[in-house]
Design an enzyme around this catalytic site. Structure first.
Site, mmCIF file in Angstrom:
data_model
loop_
_atom_site.group_PDB
_atom_site.id
_atom_site.type_symbol
_atom_site.label_atom_id
_atom_site.label_comp_id
_atom_site.label_asym_id
_atom_site.label_seq_id
_atom_site.Cartn_x
_atom_site.Cartn_y
_atom_site.Cartn_z
ATOM 1 C CG HIS A 95 30.960 32.992 33.985
ATOM 2 N ND1 HIS A 95 30.595 34.118 34.685
ATOM 3 C CD2 HIS A 95 30.027 32.830 33.007
ATOM 4 C CE1 HIS A 95 29.488 34.610 34.161
ATOM 5 N NE2 HIS A 95 29.123 33.855 33.138
ATOM 6 C CD GLU B 101 29.202 34.883 29.115
ATOM 7 O OE1 GLU B 101 27.977 34.814 29.090
ATOM 8 O OE2 GLU B 101 29.879 34.478 30.072
#
EC number: 5.3.1.1
Length: 215
Positions: A85, A133
């Protein structure tokens, strides 16, 4: 369509969110999962919701203080894990090692990346899924599917060129059912979201709004 709610380290009640997610998933038939802090995996899994780890480390049993052992996450009730992430980036070798660790523990995997080029590289490592993302949109409420839809379509194309079996998700700014539909229309098979649910006054209502267009 897969909806994965990342609770990050937000001061929400993970069991409340997980219970809401389990109920909404049961009522709608939409696959909804929750990724809590490692210490909360067991409590979240006990609600019956599909439970994911936010991270596992590229280690085996041994002298690895502070690491998150994939087998421990699985034993606590996790069935999958996020990796890389943008708030917890890894070196390429560590992503590869963490994927191996997840495979040993029979955890499903989603590797996050910032842009289509990185998505192609992540897909080459053969995870179950990848998620694009753009970090500048995370937590803004402005979905990538609207801010820059080419990022989503580019990620789908980049992954397909490398690994036709990998699922492609998108995240950053996802908070409404309209965002979910837009992501699907652009070729994504799921979404990652966090603050739109974790910081909502009513997590169940937020999730119901999210999946309503799919019903």
């Amino acid at each position: 369509m897969f909806v994965l709610v990342n609770l990050k380290a937000y001061p929400c009640d993970p069991v409340e969110v997980a219970t809401a997610a389990a109920d909404v998933s049961d009522d709608s038939g939409v696959r909804v999962a929750v990724a809590p802090q490692a210490a909360q995996i067991s409590a979240v899994a006990e609600t019956g919701v599909e439970t994911w780890a936010q991270h596992v480390s590229a280690v085996e049993h041994g002298s690895h203080t502070g690491s998150t052992l994939a087998e421990a996450a699985a034993d606590a009730g996790a069935v999958g894990t996020l990796l890389n992430h943008s708030e917890n980036r890894l070196k390429l070798a560590d992503i590869d090692g963490a994927l191996d660790a997840a495979d040993r523990a029979d955890l499903e995997t989603i590797v996050c990346a910032n842009n289509p080029a990185q998505i192609g590289a992540a897909a080459a490592l053969d995870p179950d899924g990848v998620a694009v993302e753009p970090p500048e949109l995370i937590g803004t409420g402005t979905p990538v599917s609207k801010a820059d839809p080419d990022i989503v379509t580019g990620a789908v194309d980049a992954a397909a060129r490398v690994n036709g079996d990998v699922d492609v998700l998108c995240g950053a700014g996802i908070s409404t059912g309209e965002d979910l539909v837009s992501a699907s229309d652009l070729g994504a098979s799921g979404v990652l979201l966090a603050s739109g649910v974790a910081k909502a006054d009513d997590p169940r209502a937020a999730l119901e709004d999210l999946v309503e267009p799919l019903l």
